[in-house]
Design a protein around this motif. Structure first.
Motif, PDB file in Angstrom:
ATOM      1  N   VAL A   1      89.391  34.769  18.505  1.00 37.37           N
ATOM      2  CA  VAL A   1      90.324  34.833  17.375  1.00 37.37           C
ATOM      3  C   VAL A   1      91.766  34.962  17.869  1.00 37.37           C
ATOM      4  N   LEU A   2      91.992  35.840  18.838  1.00 38.17           N
ATOM      5  CA  LEU A   2      93.350  36.027  19.342  1.00 38.17           C
ATOM      6  C   LEU A   2      93.852  34.801  20.101  1.00 38.17           C
ATOM      7  N   ALA A   3      92.978  34.166  20.867  1.00 39.96           N
ATOM      8  CA  ALA A   3      93.393  32.965  21.607  1.00 39.96           C
ATOM      9  C   ALA A   3      93.861  31.878  20.653  1.00 39.96           C
ATOM     10  N   ILE A   4      93.166  31.715  19.537  1.00 34.60           N
ATOM     11  CA  ILE A   4      93.564  30.716  18.543  1.00 34.60           C
ATOM     12  C   ILE A   4      94.834  31.151  17.822  1.00 34.60           C
ATOM     13  N   LEU A   5      94.891  32.420  17.432  1.00 36.15           N
ATOM     14  CA  LEU A   5      96.037  32.939  16.673  1.00 36.15           C
ATOM     15  C   LEU A   5      97.328  32.921  17.482  1.00 36.15           C
ATOM     16  N   ILE A   6      97.252  33.328  18.735  1.00 36.28           N
ATOM     17  CA  ILE A   6      98.441  33.433  19.580  1.00 36.28           C
ATOM     18  C   ILE A   6      98.867  32.074  20.117  1.00 36.28           C
ATOM     19  N   GLY A   7      97.912  31.205  20.352  1.00 35.56           N
ATOM     20  CA  GLY A   7      98.235  29.862  20.828  1.00 35.56           C
ATOM     21  C   GLY A   7      98.081  29.717  22.328  1.00 35.56           C
ATOM     22  N   LYS A   8      98.250  28.485  22.780  1.00 32.68           N
ATOM     23  CA  LYS A   8      98.009  28.139  24.175  1.00 32.68           C
ATOM     24  C   LYS A   8      99.172  28.549  25.072  1.00 32.68           C
ATOM     25  N   ARG A   9      98.856  28.728  26.345  1.00 28.24           N
ATOM     26  CA  ARG A   9      99.900  28.899  27.348  1.00 28.24           C
ATOM     27  C   ARG A   9     100.688  27.601  27.504  1.00 28.24           C
ATOM     28  N   LEU A  10     101.939  27.734  27.880  1.00 32.72           N
ATOM     29  CA  LEU A  10     102.747  26.545  28.163  1.00 32.72           C
ATOM     30  C   LEU A  10     102.100  25.757  29.299  1.00 32.72           C
ATOM     31  N   GLY A  11     101.872  24.501  29.080  1.00 32.73           N
ATOM     32  CA  GLY A  11     101.283  23.660  30.110  1.00 32.73           C
ATOM     33  C   GLY A  11      99.780  23.637  30.110  1.00 32.73           C
ATOM     34  N   PHE A  12      99.130  24.343  29.186  1.00 32.04           N
ATOM     35  CA  PHE A  12      97.668  24.362  29.144  1.00 32.04           C
ATOM     36  C   PHE A  12      97.134  22.949  28.935  1.00 32.04           C
TER      37      PHE A  12
ATOM     38  N   ALA B   1      77.664  40.866  13.482  1.00 35.22           N
ATOM     39  CA  ALA B   1      78.645  41.398  14.431  1.00 35.22           C
ATOM     40  C   ALA B   1      79.793  40.417  14.637  1.00 35.22           C
ATOM     41  N   MET B   2      79.489  39.117  14.704  1.00 36.85           N
ATOM     42  CA  MET B   2      80.527  38.109  14.874  1.00 36.85           C
ATOM     43  C   MET B   2      81.483  38.097  13.689  1.00 36.85           C
ATOM     44  N   ILE B   3      80.925  38.154  12.491  1.00 39.13           N
ATOM     45  CA  ILE B   3      81.774  38.122  11.295  1.00 39.13           C
ATOM     46  C   ILE B   3      82.628  39.376  11.201  1.00 39.13           C
ATOM     47  N   TRP B   4      82.003  40.529  11.438  1.00 40.60           N
ATOM     48  CA  TRP B   4      82.764  41.791  11.355  1.00 40.60           C
ATOM     49  C   TRP B   4      83.925  41.786  12.352  1.00 40.60           C
ATOM     50  N   SER B   5      83.632  41.446  13.589  1.00 43.60           N
ATOM     51  CA  SER B   5      84.667  41.443  14.621  1.00 43.60           C
ATOM     52  C   SER B   5      85.757  40.425  14.314  1.00 43.60           C
ATOM     53  N   ALA B   6      85.383  39.239  13.844  1.00 35.53           N
ATOM     54  CA  ALA B   6      86.357  38.197  13.549  1.00 35.53           C
ATOM     55  C   ALA B   6      87.322  38.630  12.454  1.00 35.53           C
ATOM     56  N   VAL B   7      86.788  39.210  11.401  1.00 36.17           N
ATOM     57  CA  VAL B   7      87.642  39.638  10.283  1.00 36.17           C
ATOM     58  C   VAL B   7      88.566  40.773  10.716  1.00 36.17           C
ATOM     59  N   ALA B   8      87.998  41.773  11.402  1.00 38.38           N
ATOM     60  CA  ALA B   8      88.817  42.904  11.855  1.00 38.38           C
ATOM     61  C   ALA B   8      89.920  42.445  12.803  1.00 38.38           C
ATOM     62  N   THR B   9      89.574  41.566  13.741  1.00 40.08           N
ATOM     63  CA  THR B   9      90.556  41.088  14.715  1.00 40.08           C
ATOM     64  C   THR B   9      91.639  40.257  14.045  1.00 40.08           C
ATOM     65  N   LEU B  10      91.242  39.427  13.095  1.00 37.13           N
ATOM     66  CA  LEU B  10      92.226  38.600  12.389  1.00 37.13           C
ATOM     67  C   LEU B  10      93.218  39.462  11.617  1.00 37.13           C
TER      68      LEU B  10
END
Length: 453
Positions: free
Chosen positions: A186-197, A376-385
């Motif tokens: 979730v965080l990787a998608i939300l924050i975005g890619k590194r420059l040059g990825f 567990a996946m849904i709970w973690s995804a919602v909380a993290t988002l």
């Protein structure tokens, strides 16, 4: 519990602490680029600092207690600051504290090289409060996923044999690895890619550190799994024999599953790439450890070998998904911890010696394990988002593009892991501390780093 078992529990807590610092810090640090290795290691050390305090204040109370809230979490004020806990009770707190620490620290690998250290420090206490502590209560503290009355198994089977097929998570497949893996995604998608990825090489800068870290993780994992034994409702003598029998099985399963995972990962590499790598061996170690964690007390040694081999192969394939789907999971948290956690959690439904499909016990355990993993996946995804969006709106996640290119170690900490060029590392730090207003030369990547900078 006798003195020997108490001593082992405290030793187990110390082993799990070793997994985070220095184990995970070295493992992730070596996989990072040289200009961000200190920041990467600091994310593990800071997780220990923040969550160690938070766990004592309200983490233990939210996870374990007698004032359950809708089977989702316990009243955080029941034993706030460990009020009412003393003596031998501190032993359980110490052990569980280390689990909370490493779960949050695992997430950092998914967002390496681009995140403000201040944002990470704010994320830690909020995330464990919304995601880790509730899941720990639900799985281990008598909550919704623990086989309690009116819990998940009873809902699935309408009370018909629900208690007989309670979810199995011996040491953290859902609470730790699926939880951390989804949060990293979730965080990787939300924050975005590194420059040059995807356009320039972003290879590990020091595989020696990574392999040392993997070895320390494997060593510390015996505290993680073997230390998770829970005394039964029986006499002291019976408990002692039960402890010997079960912990011996858990130790052996943890070992052979990890061995098989290394072989599975290296085989995939050899077939796909033509070479078996040291990074693959180190990653295979972690994949096997992750997969056997929820299943270590439920499988036979042969079943553990099968589970480990499958996990090693699938995780080796899964780490490439980030390139196919375009999310930047920097250090393969999703490919190793989410996929490995799912393999271990769901694999119980097939391979458990009691309840497993392959042992002729039907589909009930498998169904429960799949639904638990999905929950567990849904709970973690919602909380993290929720936490991720809040931080993004209030303070922002990303360092500036200039700081990301030049090196997050300098930008966030004013230090360098390798003081190889004039004007960097300790010299720059001393200048800052002395209050110098003279502009320092901008750091340049060591010549040996080349395209990995």
């Amino acid at each position: 519990m006798d003195y020997g078992l108490q001593a082992w529990m405290l030793m187990s807590a110390s082993l799990v602490l070793l997994m985070t610092t220095p184990g995970l810090a070295l493992f992730y640090g070596g996989m990072s680029r040289s200009k961000s290795v200190l920041n990467m290691m600091m994310m593990s050390f800071s997780a220990l600092g923040v969550i160690g305090v938070v766990y004592v204040l309200w983490g233990w109370s939210m996870s374990y207690g007698t004032e359950d809230v809708a089977l989702l979490f316990n009243n955080p004020f029941e034993t706030f600051g460990l009020d009412g806990i003393s003596g031998a009770g501190y032993m359980g707190v110490a052990f569980q504290l280390t689990f909370a620490v490493i779960t949050a620290a695992l997430i950092s690998g998914a967002i390496a090289d681009r995140v403000k250290f201040s944002a990470w420090m704010v994320f830690l206490p909020i995330w464990v409060t919304l995601s880790y502590f509730p899941l720990a209560h639900m799985v281990w503290g008598g909550g919704f996923l623990s086989g309690a009355e009116n819990g998940l198994a009873d809902l699935i089977f309408s009370g018909d044999g629900g208690a007989e097929v309670a979810p199995i998570d011996y040491a953290g497949g859902t609470v730790v690895h699926i939880n951390a893996g989804i949060a990293g995604l979730v965080l990787a998608i939300l924050i975005g890619k590194r420059l040059g990825f995807g356009k320039e090489p972003m290879k590990p800068h020091n595989l020696t550190l990574t392999m040392i870290g993997a070895g320390l993780l494997w060593f510390g994992w015996f505290g993680f799994n073997v230390g998770s034994w829970v005394p039964g409702d029986m006499s002291a003598e019976e408990n002692a024999q039960y402890w010997i029998d079960e912990t011996s099985l858990v130790w052996l399963n943890t070992t052979v599953a990890t061995c098989a995972a290394v072989l599975g990962w290296l085989l995939v590499e050899k077939i796909r790439d033509g070479k078996a790598t040291s990074l693959g061996a180190a990653s295979g170690i972690v994949a096997g450890l992750v997969a056997i964690t929820p299943a270590c007390g439920a499988l036979s040694p042969v079943g553990a070998i099968i589970l480990g081999a499958v996990a090693g192969a699938l995780c080796a394939l899964a780490v490439g998904l980030k390139h196919r789907f375009g999310y930047d999971d920097s250090l393969d948290v999703v490919g190793v911890h989410l996929v490995g956690g799912l393999v271990g959690t769901i694999g119980i439904g097939f391979l458990a010696t009691s309840g497993g499909l392959f042992y002729g016990d039907g589909l009930k355990q498998l169904v429960v394990q799949v639904v638990v993993a999905l929950f567990a996946m849904i709970w973690s995804a919602v909380a993290t988002l929720i936490v991720g969006l809040l931080i993004k709106a209030v303070m922002g996640w990303r360092v500036s593009e200039e700081d990301e290119v030049e090196g997050i170690d300098f930008a966030e900490h004013g230090e360098s892991a390798y003081d190889l060029t004039p004007g960097t590392g300790a010299r720059r730090t001393q200048s800052v501390l002395a209050g110098s207003t003279t502009a320092e030369p901008k750091p340049t990547a060591p010549a040996s780093e080349g395209a990995n900078a």
